[in-house]
Scaffold this active site. Sequence first.
Site, PDB file in Angstrom:
ATOM      1  CG  ASP A  52      -1.789  -1.233   1.291  1.00 51.42           C
ATOM      2  OD1 ASP A  52      -2.258  -1.688   0.238  1.00 51.42           O
ATOM      3  OD2 ASP A  52      -1.953  -1.764   2.407  1.00 51.42           O
ATOM      4  CE  LYS A 110       3.072  -2.358  -4.479  1.00 55.70           C
ATOM      5  NZ  LYS A 110       2.645  -2.136  -3.106  1.00 55.70           N
ATOM      6  N   GLY A 115      -4.260  -4.481  -4.345  1.00 55.04           N
ATOM      7  CA  GLY A 115      -5.209  -3.460  -4.777  1.00 55.04           C
ATOM      8  C   GLY A 115      -4.457  -2.197  -5.118  1.00 55.04           C
ATOM      9  CG  HIS A 116      -1.557  -1.843  -7.624  1.00 54.73           C
ATOM     10  ND1 HIS A 116      -0.708  -2.422  -8.523  1.00 54.73           N
ATOM     11  CD2 HIS A 116      -1.083  -2.171  -6.402  1.00 54.73           C
ATOM     12  CE1 HIS A 116       0.233  -3.082  -7.875  1.00 54.73           C
ATOM     13  NE2 HIS A 116       0.023  -2.948  -6.590  1.00 54.73           N
ATOM     14  CD  GLN A 169       0.564  -8.907  -2.431  1.00 56.03           C
ATOM     15  OE1 GLN A 169       1.309  -9.531  -3.146  1.00 56.03           O
ATOM     16  NE2 GLN A 169      -0.712  -8.740  -2.741  1.00 56.03           N
TER      17      GLN A 169
HETATM   18  P1  IMP Z   1      -2.869 -12.785   1.816  1.00 63.08           P
HETATM   19  O1  IMP Z   1      -1.964 -12.218   0.790  1.00 63.08           O
HETATM   20  O2  IMP Z   1      -4.331 -12.566   1.515  1.00 63.08           O
HETATM   21  O3  IMP Z   1      -2.548 -14.219   2.122  1.00 63.08           O
HETATM   22  O4  IMP Z   1      -2.603 -11.976   3.190  1.00 63.08           O
HETATM   23  C1  IMP Z   1      -1.384 -12.108   3.906  1.00 63.08           C
HETATM   24  C2  IMP Z   1      -0.990 -10.778   4.521  1.00 63.08           C
HETATM   25  O5  IMP Z   1      -0.620  -9.876   3.467  1.00 63.08           O
HETATM   26  C3  IMP Z   1      -2.092 -10.068   5.292  1.00 63.08           C
HETATM   27  O6  IMP Z   1      -1.503  -9.357   6.359  1.00 63.08           O
HETATM   28  C4  IMP Z   1      -2.678  -9.094   4.286  1.00 63.08           C
HETATM   29  O7  IMP Z   1      -3.294  -7.991   4.906  1.00 63.08           O
HETATM   30  C5  IMP Z   1      -1.404  -8.687   3.556  1.00 63.08           C
HETATM   31  N1  IMP Z   1      -1.646  -8.219   2.189  1.00 63.08           N
HETATM   32  C6  IMP Z   1      -1.935  -8.965   1.107  1.00 63.08           C
HETATM   33  N2  IMP Z   1      -2.078  -8.185   0.023  1.00 63.08           N
HETATM   34  C7  IMP Z   1      -1.842  -6.922   0.415  1.00 63.08           C
HETATM   35  C8  IMP Z   1      -1.795  -5.669  -0.269  1.00 63.08           C
HETATM   36  O8  IMP Z   1      -1.981  -5.553  -1.489  1.00 63.08           O
HETATM   37  N3  IMP Z   1      -1.504  -4.587   0.507  1.00 63.08           N
HETATM   38  C9  IMP Z   1      -1.257  -4.691   1.831  1.00 63.08           C
HETATM   39  N4  IMP Z   1      -1.281  -5.826   2.498  1.00 63.08           N
HETATM   40  C10 IMP Z   1      -1.574  -6.946   1.801  1.00 63.08           C
END
Ligand code: IMP
Length: 434
Positions: A13, A16, A40-41, A224
């Site tokens: 977040d 990017k 989520g971009h 991420q």
């Molecule tokens: P998962 O990717 O859904 O398995 O989540 C694993 C961890 O990564 C959790 O803490 C989510 O909140 C975090 N996470 C996954 N995708 C994002 C993102 O795009 N931005 C911020 N945190 C993310």
Amino acid sequence: MKNVIILGSQWGDEGKGKVVDLFSERFDIVARFQGGHNAGHTVYIGERKYVLKLIPSGLLRPGKQAVIGNGLVIDPAALLSEIDTLEAAGVAVTGNLYISNRAHVLLPIHRLMEKMSEGRPGRVSIGTTSRGIGPCYEDKIARRGIRVCDLLDRETFRAQYDLLMREKVAIARALDIYEELDLAGIRAQYEEFAERIRPMVRDTAVLLHQAMRDGKTVLFEGAQGTMLDIDHGTYPFVTSSSASAGGACTGTGVPPTRISGVIGVAKAYITRVGSGPFPTETPGEECERIRRRGNEYGAVTGRPRRCGWFDAPLLRYTAAINGFDSLVITKLDVLDEFDSIPVCVAYKLGNREIRELPPEAADVQRIEPVYECLPGWKSSTFGATCYDNLPSRAKEYLAFLEEHTGVEAGSISTGPERNQTIVRPGSRLEKLLA
Ligand code: IMP
């Protein structure tokens, strides 16, 4: 050769989406290399807001091509709905988007399995996005996953799907978490998805190699952030893919020798969603202030983000892991009204001062940040486009971050729009984009 990786240097977040959208103007192809629709971009163009989850944000620019690399896990329903939304908004997706035949296919059963690991008593809850990302990567690593090329071959898909479902249902039943799924209906639905995505599927590694031989340039877009990387992040509170620079090569099939530079994106402060250690988290009113001014809510899940102060040792760590040539500092304007702004310059673990992040989550949980407080600039930087015109205290703040991270702040984002950006003349970033 100009092939550049842009990725998040904190917990995701970092902004990017806007940065990739802006810089993609200078590249021919934008390639995603890991993750799935957990990302989520958010990109604002004029009045319009786009939230992209699987499709690289570079595709919003006419004439650009985009690649979804082999390192991703793809929920075809999510992908097709994103394509439909973009096409309805006038973005030309078909014909410009290529999907790797080696990417993995995410199934509804993966979401069910995730519920199991997140919700069961005694299991550490990661606070995932509940999209089934982790379980899909589990199947990939366990060598029983279904890839896009398998999905396109009806017989192979049926055989693999039926076998996988038998295993999953048996596990879910044994753990007493099985929820009735219309397995045959889902299979038929995926067969329909296959026909819709078929025209976009390619051996994207071959496509990228050929494009590079033809003199085309590639921007690799991370999802991420490095601290959520499966190997280098705050394990186990991480996502299940390689969100750092190495992932750009494994997740696309482009060799490291073809990469010309790596740009890290960092907020002027720091946020995190989901559970896990967060040394500079600031509770209460300060967090609320940052969250309000920075609109810090998850783009995918809408969850309020945890907020805190810039963590320089953490950034030194992610700079080392990724080999950052330059940083883009985003959301500087969110700090405009603060009287003073703490920056973490070291940690304390017990009585010891440490400069590196420890590997154990429990130790990262225990470390205390050592702060230096910088005076706030108390004036607006919103929308600034020229570095020299920034308030002098804002420049001092940026210089402090450069000194303590060891990386130049080559660009500063001062608002959500493309033009609300500073690229510093003479910076390494400017040269990488030239
Ligand atoms: P998962 O990717 O859904 O398995 O989540 C694993 C961890 O990564 C959790 O803490 C989510 O909140 C975090 N996470 C996954 N995708 C994002 C993102 O795009 N931005 C911020 N945190 C993310």
